[in-house]
Design a protein around this motif. Structure first.
Motif, PDB file in Angstrom:
ATOM      1  N   PRO A 173       0.808  -1.226   0.000  1.00  0.00           N
ATOM      2  CA  PRO A 173       0.000   0.000   0.000  1.00  0.00           C
ATOM      3  C   PRO A 173       0.836   1.268   0.000  1.00  0.00           C
ATOM      4  O   PRO A 173       0.339   2.329   0.361  1.00  0.00           O
ATOM      5  CB  PRO A 173      -0.795  -0.129   1.305  1.00  0.00           C
ATOM      6  CG  PRO A 173       0.167  -0.804   2.216  1.00  0.00           C
ATOM      7  CD  PRO A 173       0.984  -1.745   1.380  1.00  0.00           C
ATOM      8  N   ARG A 212       5.192   4.957   2.301  1.00  0.00           N
ATOM      9  CA  ARG A 212       4.857   5.852   3.414  1.00  0.00           C
ATOM     10  C   ARG A 212       4.047   5.121   4.477  1.00  0.00           C
ATOM     11  O   ARG A 212       4.321   5.232   5.672  1.00  0.00           O
ATOM     12  CB  ARG A 212       4.074   7.057   2.893  1.00  0.00           C
ATOM     13  CG  ARG A 212       3.707   8.057   3.981  1.00  0.00           C
ATOM     14  CD  ARG A 212       2.995   9.268   3.405  1.00  0.00           C
ATOM     15  NE  ARG A 212       3.862   9.980   2.476  1.00  0.00           N
ATOM     16  CZ  ARG A 212       3.478  11.076   1.807  1.00  0.00           C
ATOM     17  NH1 ARG A 212       2.246  11.531   1.948  1.00  0.00           N
ATOM     18  NH2 ARG A 212       4.313  11.683   0.996  1.00  0.00           N
ATOM     19  N   VAL A 213       3.046   4.351   4.036  1.00  0.00           N
ATOM     20  CA  VAL A 213       2.242   3.566   4.983  1.00  0.00           C
ATOM     21  C   VAL A 213       3.109   2.534   5.685  1.00  0.00           C
ATOM     22  O   VAL A 213       3.034   2.336   6.903  1.00  0.00           O
ATOM     23  CB  VAL A 213       1.064   2.890   4.251  1.00  0.00           C
ATOM     24  CG1 VAL A 213       0.297   1.967   5.202  1.00  0.00           C
ATOM     25  CG2 VAL A 213       0.133   3.930   3.656  1.00  0.00           C
ATOM     26  N   THR A 260       5.350   4.188   8.311  1.00  0.00           N
ATOM     27  CA  THR A 260       4.564   4.642   9.466  1.00  0.00           C
ATOM     28  C   THR A 260       4.220   3.468  10.379  1.00  0.00           C
ATOM     29  O   THR A 260       4.373   3.551  11.605  1.00  0.00           O
ATOM     30  CB  THR A 260       3.273   5.328   8.981  1.00  0.00           C
ATOM     31  OG1 THR A 260       3.616   6.450   8.158  1.00  0.00           O
ATOM     32  CG2 THR A 260       2.446   5.809  10.166  1.00  0.00           C
ATOM     33  N   VAL A 261       3.771   2.362   9.777  1.00  0.00           N
ATOM     34  CA  VAL A 261       3.387   1.186  10.560  1.00  0.00           C
ATOM     35  C   VAL A 261       4.592   0.621  11.312  1.00  0.00           C
ATOM     36  O   VAL A 261       4.514   0.309  12.512  1.00  0.00           O
ATOM     37  CB  VAL A 261       2.758   0.126   9.643  1.00  0.00           C
ATOM     38  CG1 VAL A 261       2.640  -1.203  10.369  1.00  0.00           C
ATOM     39  CG2 VAL A 261       1.382   0.577   9.168  1.00  0.00           C
ATOM     40  N   ILE A 283      -4.051  -3.315   9.385  1.00  0.00           N
ATOM     41  CA  ILE A 283      -4.263  -2.095   8.597  1.00  0.00           C
ATOM     42  C   ILE A 283      -3.424  -2.146   7.325  1.00  0.00           C
ATOM     43  O   ILE A 283      -3.902  -1.845   6.222  1.00  0.00           O
ATOM     44  CB  ILE A 283      -3.910  -0.852   9.439  1.00  0.00           C
ATOM     45  CG1 ILE A 283      -4.932  -0.668  10.569  1.00  0.00           C
ATOM     46  CG2 ILE A 283      -3.862   0.404   8.571  1.00  0.00           C
ATOM     47  CD1 ILE A 283      -4.541   0.384  11.583  1.00  0.00           C
ATOM     48  N   LEU A 284      -2.165  -2.549   7.488  1.00  0.00           N
ATOM     49  CA  LEU A 284      -1.262  -2.633   6.343  1.00  0.00           C
ATOM     50  C   LEU A 284      -1.787  -3.626   5.310  1.00  0.00           C
ATOM     51  O   LEU A 284      -1.864  -3.323   4.109  1.00  0.00           O
ATOM     52  CB  LEU A 284       0.128  -3.044   6.828  1.00  0.00           C
ATOM     53  CG  LEU A 284       1.286  -2.944   5.829  1.00  0.00           C
ATOM     54  CD1 LEU A 284       1.519  -1.497   5.444  1.00  0.00           C
ATOM     55  CD2 LEU A 284       2.549  -3.523   6.430  1.00  0.00           C
ATOM     56  N   LEU A 334      -5.222  -2.482   3.696  1.00  0.00           N
ATOM     57  CA  LEU A 334      -5.009  -1.489   2.639  1.00  0.00           C
ATOM     58  C   LEU A 334      -4.440  -2.159   1.396  1.00  0.00           C
ATOM     59  O   LEU A 334      -4.838  -1.851   0.268  1.00  0.00           O
ATOM     60  CB  LEU A 334      -4.050  -0.397   3.134  1.00  0.00           C
ATOM     61  CG  LEU A 334      -4.591   0.542   4.223  1.00  0.00           C
ATOM     62  CD1 LEU A 334      -3.481   1.462   4.717  1.00  0.00           C
ATOM     63  CD2 LEU A 334      -5.762   1.371   3.695  1.00  0.00           C
ATOM     64  N   ARG A 335      -3.528  -3.090   1.629  1.00  0.00           N
ATOM     65  CA  ARG A 335      -2.922  -3.811   0.509  1.00  0.00           C
ATOM     66  C   ARG A 335      -3.962  -4.632  -0.237  1.00  0.00           C
ATOM     67  O   ARG A 335      -4.048  -4.587  -1.475  1.00  0.00           O
ATOM     68  CB  ARG A 335      -1.803  -4.713   1.041  1.00  0.00           C
ATOM     69  CG  ARG A 335      -1.022  -5.460  -0.006  1.00  0.00           C
ATOM     70  CD  ARG A 335       0.077  -6.269   0.684  1.00  0.00           C
ATOM     71  NE  ARG A 335       0.975  -6.894  -0.272  1.00  0.00           N
ATOM     72  CZ  ARG A 335       0.751  -8.056  -0.848  1.00  0.00           C
ATOM     73  NH1 ARG A 335      -0.348  -8.735  -0.554  1.00  0.00           N
ATOM     74  NH2 ARG A 335       1.611  -8.569  -1.710  1.00  0.00           N
TER      75      ARG A 335
END
Length: 602
Positions: free
Chosen positions: A306, A309-310, A313-314, A356-357, A360-361
């Motif tokens: 995803p 940047r994501v 952050t994760v 979340i990762l 989103l993926r």
């Protein structure tokens, strides 16, 4: 929210003071420990992985009513905690009790997943000694609580565990469902990660003891150590698979692979009986993952779903949670309440971040898959259109080749004759008219399909239009027209002329030779709307009766009609024009009579 969760209501605790003694050799007796020098201790003892035995001396004040207290001990994965209570009446002067995950569940004082003892202090200050010996990290918290307070805390912990377990199971179900639909390898490893985390939750929170109460107590301890190892290994493999598509630094990735190999070797170390060493190495690998994981995330060279940047952050948020959770486990920093609930807090945070990762993926992959399917569908549609166009062109060329061959042969024959008779001349003129009719119908069909024949409505009298078509016919005597007195139509006279003219030409061409073609015109109401109905009927000729299912198809000609020149476009053109004018046409055969009905709204 985290700090509020970590704060402890120490006001319920009856412990006045805590001091600690490290027994490096692990050989001190209670008498020797009593004489040794104890140092002040934090509410949560945190000494990391060590061969030392730790003695905790606590001073407990009595309850106002002189009732019992519960020494509530956490965490539940500690191997052995011995309680020494002064008892002059007992030989040796000390009453000894033991608990821990190597103590059979049915032999423990408390019927709870939380370890503990029941005491009844009577003096203003009562001294108790706790001896901790464990292969796990030496992390120990002791509270002296009234029974109802201990029960409330146990219930709260059970509630937290239930919510946590439900949350982790929901993520596991999501992972299984997502993997079955997408077959992504990274999701499968996330599922293994979740499954071992759930099992590790049972182990860390003491749930295995009541579940396996009929088995040897050492099994619970070994199973806990195995779950720690399996969870870290599966977690490492999951991160390896997750990071690989981002193309992180090859050098750092090799270092990470070396860490995975070290984790694999831990199982052999456990098998040889060095469980504490294996767990210590495992904890060090987890801490080492903090900088290595960040380095991998920030050294990525590809921006795949995803997005980097994501990902960064994760991994940054996960690093913070690991620092807070793991350093006290190693005894490097002071422990807080967070660390007693490390499996709940760290598991929730890590699982949430990774979910979340991956979510989103997966969502982006689904979106891209849908776009790919849409592009594929559009490509197939375009191919179908092109194939249809090629087929139409082939049919058109075949029709021209077949239908123009005969009239052109007649014209060529007439031109080649030295003397042309009237009959031959008439035949040649008819052939020219046939060629002209084919070309005209082709042009009209093309204009219609290109939407160049848009209706231009104006008043039109049907009786006058029929009279004009009759006078323009080569055999007007064959047309028998019956018509009521009709009002004028608001329609396009040119388009209506094309439609009715094609129907008349079709009837004259394929009817029995010299037979009459009947045309009946009358007012007719259709679905509450007034209009004019035309019936055109003729006796079937040598061409036979057309197929009702195909009579209006483009290029269709009945098998018996092949002997006459035609394009197969006439009736197709009629239906298309009538629909543009807001009317309808239908084929209504009756016995040996070909009949068409055409309706146009007023």
């Amino acid at each position: 929210m985290v700090w509020s969760f970590c704060s402890v209501a120490w006001g319920d605790d009856f412990i006045v003071s805590r001091t600690v003694l490290e027994d490096r050799s692990g050989t001190l007796s209670i008498e020797e420990a009593v004489q040794a020098k104890f140092l002040p201790s934090e509410p949560i003892l945190s000494k990391g992985y060590t061969d030392s035995v730790h003695w905790l001396r606590i001073v407990v004040r009595p309850r106002a009513d002189g009732g019992e207290l519960i020494l509530r001990i956490r965490p539940a994965f500690l191997d052995e905690i011995k309680l020494y209570e002064a008892a002059p009446s007992v030989p040796g002067g000390w009453k000894t009790r033991v608990t821990g995950d190597r103590t059979p569940y049915l032999e423990r004082e408390r019927a709870s997943m939380v370890l503990g003892f029941t005491i009844k202090p009577t003096q203003p200050e009562n001294v108790y000694y706790l001896r901790l010996k464990t292969t796990s990290t030496s992390l120990l918290n002791v509270e002296a609580l009234a029974p109802h307070q201990a029960q409330i805390k146990d219930m709260r912990l059970t509630l937290y565990q239930t919510v946590y377990l439900g949350f982790m199971l929901a993520l596991l179900v999501w992972a299984v469902n997502d993997y079955l639909s997408s077959r992504q390898r990274v999701v499968a490893w996330f599922g293994f990660h979740q499954a071992t985390y759930i099992a590790l939750n049972f182990a860390f929170l003491g749930a295995f003891a009541p579940l396996l109460e009929s088995y040897p107590p050492d099994l619970v301890d070994h199973l806990t150590s195995l779950m720690v190892w399996a969870n870290c290994l599966f977690s490492a493999i999951f991160h390896r698979v997750l990071l690989a598509p981002f193309a992180p630094s090859k050098f750092i990735m090799r270092g990470f692979d070396a860490m995975v190999l070290v984790m694999l070797s831990e199982l052999a170390i456990m098998a040889f009986g060095y469980v504490r060493l294996a767990l210590h190495i495992n904890a060090l690998m987890v801490v080492l993952f903090i900088p290595v994981g960040l380095a991998l995330a920030f050294s990525t060279r590809k921006d795949v779903i995803p997005g980097r940047r994501v990902l960064r952050t994760v991994y940054s948020l996960q690093a913070v949670s690991l620092v807070i959770s793991q350093l006290p486990v190693l005894g490097w920093v002071k422990a807080i309440e967070w660390n007693l609930n490390v499996i709940l807090v760290l598991g929730s945070i890590t699982a949430s971040l990774m979910f979340i990762l991956l979510h989103l993926r997966s969502r982006q992959l689904v979106h891209e898959g849908q776009q790919a399917l849409l592009k594929l569908a559009l490509t197939r549609q375009q191919l179908d259109i092109e194939r249809t166009q090629r087929e139409a062109q082939n049919r058109f060329m075949s029709m021209l080749n077949h239908e123009l061959k005969t009239p052109l042969s007649v014209i060529r024959m007439a031109l080649g004759m030295k003397q042309t008779t009237a009959a031959v001349k008439n035949l040649a003129q008819q052939s020219v008219r046939d060629v002209d009719a084919i070309i005209e119908r082709c042009l009209q069909t093309d204009q219609l399909e290109q939407k160049q024949l848009a209706p231009r409505r104006q008043p039109c009298r049907v009786d006058q239009l029929l009279a004009e078509l009759r006078s323009a016919s080569a055999t007007p005597q064959r047309l028998m027209i019956q018509s009521e007195t009709l009002p004028a139509l608001e329609t396009d006279p040119q388009l209506l002329r094309i439609a009715v003219g094609n129907l008349i030409d079709n009837a004259l061409k394929y009817a029995e030779p010299q037979s009459a073609v009947r045309i009946d015109v009358s007012l007719f109401e259709h679905q509450g709307r007034s209009g004019i109905l035309k019936r055109i009927a003729n006796a079937s000729g040598t061409a036979g009766m057309p197929d009702p299912q195909r009579v209006f198809d483009k290029y269709y000609r009945a098998p018996g009609a092949q002997g006459k020149t035609g394009s197969g476009l006439g009736l197709y053109l009629v239906r298309s024009v009538i629909e543009q004018l807001g009317g309808w046409i239908r084929y209504c055969p009756f016995e040996n009579e070909v009949r068409f009905e055409l309706w146009i709204p007023l």
